[in-house]
Design a protein around this motif. Structure first.
Motif, mmCIF file in Angstrom:
data_model
loop_
_atom_site.group_PDB
_atom_site.id
_atom_site.type_symbol
_atom_site.label_atom_id
_atom_site.label_comp_id
_atom_site.label_asym_id
_atom_site.label_seq_id
_atom_site.Cartn_x
_atom_site.Cartn_y
_atom_site.Cartn_z
ATOM 1 N N PHE A 103 0.857 -1.171 0.000
ATOM 2 C CA PHE A 103 0.000 0.000 0.000
ATOM 3 C C PHE A 103 0.896 1.224 0.000
ATOM 4 O O PHE A 103 1.767 1.355 0.859
ATOM 5 C CB PHE A 103 -0.916 0.003 1.234
ATOM 6 C CG PHE A 103 -1.827 1.189 1.285
ATOM 7 C CD1 PHE A 103 -2.904 1.296 0.426
ATOM 8 C CD2 PHE A 103 -1.592 2.215 2.186
ATOM 9 C CE1 PHE A 103 -3.734 2.385 0.468
ATOM 10 C CE2 PHE A 103 -2.406 3.314 2.234
ATOM 11 C CZ PHE A 103 -3.489 3.405 1.370
ATOM 12 N N ALA A 104 0.699 2.099 -0.959
ATOM 13 C CA ALA A 104 1.505 3.308 -1.131
ATOM 14 C C ALA A 104 2.991 2.976 -1.255
ATOM 15 O O ALA A 104 3.843 3.672 -0.708
ATOM 16 C CB ALA A 104 1.255 4.281 0.017
ATOM 17 N N GLY A 105 3.290 1.868 -1.915
ATOM 18 C CA GLY A 105 4.673 1.490 -2.162
ATOM 19 C C GLY A 105 5.360 0.773 -1.020
ATOM 20 O O GLY A 105 6.499 0.347 -1.153
ATOM 21 N N LYS A 106 4.681 0.605 0.109
ATOM 22 C CA LYS A 106 5.270 -0.086 1.257
ATOM 23 C C LYS A 106 4.569 -1.425 1.455
ATOM 24 O O LYS A 106 3.354 -1.519 1.289
ATOM 25 C CB LYS A 106 5.130 0.759 2.527
ATOM 26 C CG LYS A 106 5.922 2.039 2.474
ATOM 27 C CD LYS A 106 5.808 2.800 3.772
ATOM 28 C CE LYS A 106 6.613 4.089 3.698
ATOM 29 N NZ LYS A 106 6.528 4.854 4.929
ATOM 30 N N PRO A 107 5.310 -2.465 1.828
ATOM 31 C CA PRO A 107 4.693 -3.780 2.060
ATOM 32 C C PRO A 107 3.656 -3.715 3.176
ATOM 33 O O PRO A 107 3.884 -3.107 4.223
ATOM 34 C CB PRO A 107 5.873 -4.661 2.477
ATOM 35 C CG PRO A 107 7.073 -3.963 1.984
ATOM 36 C CD PRO A 107 6.757 -2.501 1.992
ATOM 37 N N SER A 108 2.507 -4.324 2.954
ATOM 38 C CA SER A 108 1.439 -4.354 3.944
ATOM 39 C C SER A 108 1.720 -5.413 4.998
ATOM 40 O O SER A 108 2.246 -6.479 4.691
ATOM 41 C CB SER A 108 0.103 -4.661 3.280
ATOM 42 O OG SER A 108 -0.252 -3.649 2.389
ATOM 43 N N THR A 109 1.347 -5.093 6.217
ATOM 44 C CA THR A 109 1.495 -6.040 7.322
ATOM 45 C C THR A 109 0.197 -6.084 8.110
ATOM 46 O O THR A 109 -0.629 -5.178 8.019
ATOM 47 C CB THR A 109 2.644 -5.632 8.273
ATOM 48 O OG1 THR A 109 2.366 -4.344 8.817
ATOM 49 C CG2 THR A 109 3.977 -5.617 7.557
#
Length: 186
Positions: A103-109
């Motif tokens: 999401f928004a270029g960052k991995p989701s956790t």
């Protein structure tokens, strides 16, 4: 002069504040090829990763009137792996893994509490449903029973109260029937 040089080198090794979050393990979400959940889980577990692929079994009646229990993933095509940020690119190289969810270029956790809540829902043995749309409802906390302390949403359907945990990373909610006496409003 040598001490200054060593101190300067050590300062360069100290992680910046924004990079400290990458040094912690978290539950990363991966998107898989269709019907590859079991294979990907086995491969990653054999490589030493902690993998969570929640599943339920259903009894299926075949045309020849034979009944068999079939394993179904709770979240088809999704797998949760407890790992460091820098290892997600290694995991992505496995042929069953399409990509990591971002999401928004960052991995989701997802949080440890969400994973724990899903595990406890599976242990209870009641019917669990998964919806990929968000349902509106009150925010509640469970005060008694095996899910005590978990927070989520309360949804009323067909004169039943259902407790749900939202997984925003994959836009799904997990619901289980629950008695209203076990709940308190937040």
């Amino acid at each position: 002069m040598t001490n200054r040089r060593i101190n300067k080198d050590v300062e360069g090794l100290q992680p910046k504040e924004e990079h400290r979050s990458f040094l912690k393990r978290a539950w990363h979400v991966f998107y898989l090829r269709p019907r590859n959940e079991r294979i990907a889980t086995q491969i990653l577990a054999n490589h030493g990763y902690e993998v969570f692929c929640p599943s339920i079994s259903k009894t299926k009646l075949w045309k020849n009137r034979q009944r068999k229990k079939i394993w179904y993933p709770l979240f088809p095509n999704y797998l949760f792996v407890f790992t460091y940020h820098h290892e997600i690119y290694t995991i992505r190289r496995i042929s069953q893994v399409v990509n990591f969810v971002s999401f928004a270029g960052k991995p989701s956790t997802i949080t440890e509490k969400e994973v724990d809540g899903i595990r406890k829902m599976l242990e209870i043995g009641k019917v669990i449903t998964v919806e990929n749309r968000f349902a509106s409802g009150e925010h509640v906390r469970i005060v008694s029973g095996p899910l005590k302390g978990h927070e989520g949403i309360l949804v009323k359907r067909r004169n039943k109260s259902r407790f749900g945990i939202r997984l925003k990373a994959i836009s799904h909610s997990v619901f289980i029937d629950i008695c209203q006496s076990d709940l308190e409003k937040l």
